[in-house]
Scaffold this motif. Structure first.
Motif, mmCIF file in Angstrom:
data_model
loop_
_atom_site.group_PDB
_atom_site.id
_atom_site.type_symbol
_atom_site.label_atom_id
_atom_site.label_comp_id
_atom_site.label_asym_id
_atom_site.label_seq_id
_atom_site.Cartn_x
_atom_site.Cartn_y
_atom_site.Cartn_z
ATOM 1 N N PRO A 1 6.623 6.493 1.680
ATOM 2 C CA PRO A 1 5.468 5.933 2.396
ATOM 3 C C PRO A 1 4.822 4.735 1.698
ATOM 4 O O PRO A 1 3.785 4.844 1.054
ATOM 5 N N PHE A 2 5.487 3.586 1.867
ATOM 6 C CA PHE A 2 4.958 2.286 1.414
ATOM 7 C C PHE A 2 4.839 1.386 2.633
ATOM 8 O O PHE A 2 5.667 1.469 3.550
ATOM 9 N N TRP A 3 3.847 0.504 2.605
ATOM 10 C CA TRP A 3 3.685 -0.474 3.688
ATOM 11 C C TRP A 3 3.363 -1.825 3.075
ATOM 12 O O TRP A 3 2.546 -1.928 2.170
ATOM 13 N N GLU B 1 0.871 -1.175 0.000
ATOM 14 C CA GLU B 1 0.000 0.000 0.000
ATOM 15 C C GLU B 1 0.908 1.225 0.000
ATOM 16 O O GLU B 1 2.028 1.169 0.495
ATOM 17 N N HIS B 2 0.439 2.322 -0.562
ATOM 18 C CA HIS B 2 1.248 3.543 -0.481
ATOM 19 C C HIS B 2 0.345 4.764 -0.364
ATOM 20 O O HIS B 2 -0.879 4.634 -0.351
ATOM 21 N N TYR B 3 0.947 5.917 -0.220
ATOM 22 C CA TYR B 3 0.243 7.174 -0.009
ATOM 23 C C TYR B 3 0.423 7.996 -1.280
ATOM 24 O O TYR B 3 1.431 8.698 -1.426
ATOM 25 N N PRO B 4 -0.522 7.876 -2.215
ATOM 26 C CA PRO B 4 -0.364 8.568 -3.497
ATOM 27 C C PRO B 4 -0.177 10.074 -3.268
ATOM 28 O O PRO B 4 -0.866 10.668 -2.451
#
Lengths: 83, 155
Positions: free
Chosen positions: B126-128, B56-59
């Protein structure tokens, strides 16, 4: 202000994004967190251990002392694990 | 300089070829590709089997942070060019996750900048990852070893 949650914070709060009108007196990330905790048991659980929560204000990393104001985009997430 | 955040796979050969084409002032290109491992943690014997993971990331912030990381690399080394490709979505073991590349007149800058790009990306972009194992899903914890690797580059 727009508040975003990612990874397990999203799972715990049950939402990815919400529009918040914080009460007067909320001027920093730390104060916002205290307010958010009161929104639901899921929010309280998400913010239970702040040492594993990171924050970005308008897409830049911040901390509990970072100022927040109306119109800001504030994101809460765990330490990043990309790459 | 290019930053790409995408769901689709990439072809490292094609990327390398494109990255090198037309460069006559470059003496060295260093390229790193990160893959999905099929076990959790550091020990292949002890770690649970990972059947897949979802990134998941924060576009918006992702691109912003990757651009900042690349700008930082350019300020530290005399780079000709840099490239970062990072995937998101569901990935299975063996699939490519990330590519970083750096080119410079001399190899030292290319090697060091490439290493810097991946080390900083791991602690700042910001990747998870959530790993899908036979026992269920588990969010990956940030690794102290990654923090240490990034700290090496603190001025």
């Amino acid at each position: 202000m727009k508040v975003l949650y990612f990874a397990w914070l999203k799972a715990k709060t049950g939402i990815g994004e919400e529009e918040i009108a914080p009460p007067p007196g909320v001027a920093t990330v730390g104060q916002l967190v205290e307010h958010l905790k009161t929104r639901s048991p899921g929010h309280a659980a998400a913010f239970e251990t702040l040492s594993v929560v990171r924050v970005a204000v308008n897409q830049d990393y911040g901390g509990l002392d970072t100022p927040v104001k109306a119109g800001d985009e504030i994101a809460f997430f765990p330490p990043v694990t990309g790459g | 300089m290019a930053i790409r955040v995408q769901r689709a796979d990439f072809d490292p050969g094609v990327e390398l070829d494109r990255f090198c084409t037309g460069k006559t002032n470059v003496g060295g290109v260093c390229l790193f590709v990160g893959l999905v491992r099929d076990y959790m943690g550091h020990d292949p014997q002890a770690g649970a089997e990972v059947r897949a993971m979802t990134l998941e990331h924060y576009p918006g912030m992702t691109e912003r942070q990757l651009e900042a990381i690349e700008a930082e690399a350019r300020s530290r080394w005399p780079l000709d060019d840099a490239l970062v490709i990072h995937r998101f979505g569901r990935l299975e073991p063996g699939e490519r996750i990330v590519l970083v590349a750096a080119s410079s007149a001399h190899r030292d800058a290319a090697f060091e900048a490439c290493r810097f790009l991946i080390d900083w990306l791991k602690t700042k972009a910001p990747f998870w990852k959530v790993e899908h194992t036979p026992d269920g899903d588990a969010w990956v914890d940030a690794k102290e070893s990654d923090d240490k690797a990034a700290e090496r580059w603190l001025k």
